[in-house]
Design a protein around this motif. Structure first.
Motif, short mmCIF file in Angstrom:
data_model
loop_
_atom_site.label_atom_id
_atom_site.label_comp_id
_atom_site.label_asym_id
_atom_site.label_seq_id
_atom_site.Cartn_x
_atom_site.Cartn_y
_atom_site.Cartn_z
N SER A 304 0.79 -1.30 -0.02
CA SER A 304 0.08 0.04 -0.18
C SER A 304 0.72 1.31 0.03
CB SER A 304 -0.93 0.02 1.20
OG SER A 304 -1.65 -1.09 1.51
N TYR A 305 1.90 0.99 0.26
CA TYR A 305 3.04 2.12 0.47
C TYR A 305 4.10 2.09 -0.44
CZ TYR A 305 0.10 3.77 4.12
OH TYR A 305 -0.81 4.08 5.02
N ILE A 306 4.85 3.20 -0.91
CA ILE A 306 5.79 3.25 -2.05
C ILE A 306 7.21 3.00 -1.15
CG2 ILE A 306 6.87 4.55 -3.97
CD1 ILE A 306 4.10 5.88 -4.32
N THR A 307 7.83 1.90 -1.13
CA THR A 307 9.01 1.57 -0.20
C THR A 307 9.64 0.43 -1.11
OG1 THR A 307 7.79 0.07 1.04
CG2 THR A 307 7.80 2.05 1.65
N SER A 314 6.39 -6.57 2.61
CA SER A 314 5.39 -5.66 2.77
C SER A 314 5.64 -4.32 1.88
CB SER A 314 5.31 -5.02 4.24
OG SER A 314 6.45 -4.29 4.54
N ALA A 315 6.91 -4.33 1.13
CA ALA A 315 7.46 -3.30 0.49
C ALA A 315 6.83 -3.57 -0.82
CB ALA A 315 9.03 -3.20 0.29
N LEU A 316 6.89 -2.30 -1.64
CA LEU A 316 6.21 -2.23 -3.10
C LEU A 316 7.24 -3.15 -4.08
CD1 LEU A 316 4.30 -1.37 -5.40
CD2 LEU A 316 5.65 0.87 -5.37
N VAL A 317 8.58 -2.60 -3.83
CA VAL A 317 9.66 -3.22 -4.51
C VAL A 317 10.50 -4.09 -3.65
CG1 VAL A 317 11.83 -2.82 -6.31
CG2 VAL A 317 9.64 -1.58 -6.22
N ARG A 318 10.74 -5.31 -4.05
CA ARG A 318 11.73 -6.05 -2.95
C ARG A 318 13.00 -6.47 -3.87
NH1 ARG A 318 11.94 -11.90 -1.44
NH2 ARG A 318 10.75 -12.45 -3.41
N VAL A 319 14.06 -6.70 -3.16
CA VAL A 319 15.26 -7.23 -3.77
C VAL A 319 15.48 -8.61 -3.29
CG1 VAL A 319 17.54 -6.88 -3.83
CG2 VAL A 319 16.28 -4.88 -3.82
N ASP A 370 11.23 -2.41 8.33
CA ASP A 370 10.04 -2.78 9.10
C ASP A 370 8.97 -3.26 8.30
OD1 ASP A 370 11.56 -2.04 11.74
OD2 ASP A 370 10.97 0.22 11.12
N ASN A 371 8.11 -3.87 8.93
CA ASN A 371 6.92 -4.18 8.21
C ASN A 371 6.19 -3.07 8.11
OD1 ASN A 371 4.28 -5.14 7.69
ND2 ASN A 371 4.40 -6.78 8.99
N VAL A 372 5.71 -2.58 6.99
CA VAL A 372 5.42 -1.26 6.64
C VAL A 372 3.84 -1.14 6.95
CG1 VAL A 372 4.82 0.31 4.91
CG2 VAL A 372 7.06 -1.01 4.58
#
Length: 444
Positions: A304-307, A314-319, A370-372
């Motif tokens: 839900s958030y741009i992280t 919980s991030a929009l983009v994950r590595v 953290d867990n956004v």
């Protein structure tokens, strides 16, 4: 190309193919099909097949309606679900105007234009999607849909519908030359996931359109209903199409740098920064329906958030975690896009956003450790975590101001998507819903 055409014509004769379906999509991503007789295929290669483009959603304006569909011989495949009775094949098409120019509103051409820009910068774009969908019992009304099972993530259901369904679907996909990496039951009741092995961006967009058709055909065959709707069940997880992406320079993965944090190169970091910077602008395409925002803001692991984050789901983009000795597998994962997106337009915009980050040397913000979802609104604000659009209306407003989206899609597609999505939201907003009647009819 001539050798490929000869191969198609020879295969049609040797396999006794009776019909050849020519496939392309409209701007929203609905698959279109016209069947031609084998005798017409050679002419279709040289001259194309004419049709009324104004009758296809967003493809052209009424006063310039004549268009031609040119089959791409490299996409020729026999359709396995047709069996040996009247064998049928398919090819994807490129759409042109009568004077031979690529149709500006052909979604496949939009992606090809963006891939050409990447090639000019020295990059080849690869993707690997994880496609989620629901299997529902057939015949139920929209008000009373019922999943085929009540299993959960990775559950093994002896004798369950999903096992037979996935096995049959994977076999068909392999018959079509589409490699499958994983298949399993997902977190929602009746929810499944099939992951396609990585391929270049154009091949993968074609593969996704084929994948959806295979899933629908197998569902009909097995007496169930398959849906790629982003959030079909209240209180259950939505269906995403998490997409892993990488750029290659020749045989070298441009996202890999030995010794860098997470082994992620400067190019990879700038690509992520581009995805984050332009996330809201491209949302009306990566999440193109009213229902898409029920998934994004409904919890259950949808971002839900741009992280961005390392292994942070919980991030929009994950590595994803780096696998030692596998530099070729370095990649980034976009978790926002849903299973109902038009893959040609969505991948064009995701690539364009990443390329913009590289060209403009965007600075990647601090990662979300953290867990956004667990943070308070104030904590997210203090950390600079911007929200994704909360509705299709919000997404359209962001898109309308975006130079990147206008340039990538082209004026005609850009204007059509805006108009189509405004109309969809207006129709949605004017409804009187079951929720309103249930909560207000008796007490007001």
């Amino acid at each position: 190309m001539d050798k490929q055409r000869d191969f198609v014509l020879r295969t049609i004769e040797e396999r006794g193919v009776k019909f050849v379906r020519l496939w392309f999509t409209d701007v929203i991503g609905t698959l279109k099909s016209v069947a031609i007789a084998p005798a017409e295929v050679e002419g279709a290669f040289t001259e194309g097949i004419g049709f009324d483009g104004s009758a296809i959603e967003g493809l052209t304006r009424t006063y310039e309606s004549d268009l031609l569909a040119h089959p791409d011989p490299t996409t020729f495949q026999i359709l396995p679900w047709r069996g040996e009775i009247d064998p049928t094949a398919r090819m994807f098409c490129d759409i042109t105007t009568p004077d031979g120019q690529p149709a500006v509103a052909d979604p496949r051409n939009v992606l090809k234009r963006t891939l050409a820009k990447a090639a000019d910068a020295g990059f080849t774009f690869y993707t690997h999607p994880e496609i989620e969908f629901y299997l529902l019992k057939a015949g139920a009304s929209p008000e009373a849909i019922e999943p085929v099972d009540h299993a959960g993530y990775f559950d093994n259901v002896p004798g369950g519908t999903a096992h037979d369904f996935r096995r049959r679907s994977v076999r068909m996909l392999e018959d079509l030359g589409i490699s499958v990496e994983y298949s399993h039951h997902e977190g929602g009741p009746g929810q499944n996931e099939i992951d396609l092995r990585y391929a270049d961006g154009l091949t993968m967009a074609d593969n996704i359109m084929t994948f959806r058709t295979v899933v629908k055909e197998v569902a009909i065959e097995q007496g169930v209903h398959a849906t790629f709707m982003p959030k079909p069940l209240y209180g259950e997880p939505g269906s995403g199409m998490h997409t892993h992406m990488s750029l290659f320079e020749g045989d070298t993965n441009a996202f890999y740098e030995e010794g860098a944090e997470y082994q992620l190169s400067k190019v990879g970091r700038q690509f992520i920064a581009g995805l984050l910077q332009h996330a809201n602008e491209i949302a009306a395409v990566t999440n193109q329906f009213v229902n898409s925002y029920k998934r994004l803001w409904g919890g259950d692991e949808a971002p839900s958030y741009i992280t961005w984050g390392h292994n942070n789901r919980s991030a929009l983009v994950r590595v994803p975690m780096y696998k030692p000795g596998k530099s070729q597998s370095a990649r980034v994962e976009h978790r926002g896009i849903d299973s109902a997106a038009n893959p040609y337009l969505a991948y064009a915009l995701m690539l364009a956003a990443g390329l913009k980050g590289i060209q403009e040397e965007y600075e990647l913000p601090a990662e979300a450790e953290d867990n956004v979802w667990a943070l308070s609104e104030g904590e997210r604000r203090a950390l600079g975590y911007r929200p994704l659009p909360s509705s299709l209306e919000d997404a359209v407003e962001y898109m309308e101001e975006s130079e990147l989206v206008a340039e990538t899609l082209g004026e005609q597609v850009f204007r059509y998507v805006l108009s189509n999505k405004r109309r969809e939201y207006q129709q949605y907003r004017s409804q009187v819903t079951h929720f309103e009647l249930k909560h207000s009819l008796d007490i007001i």
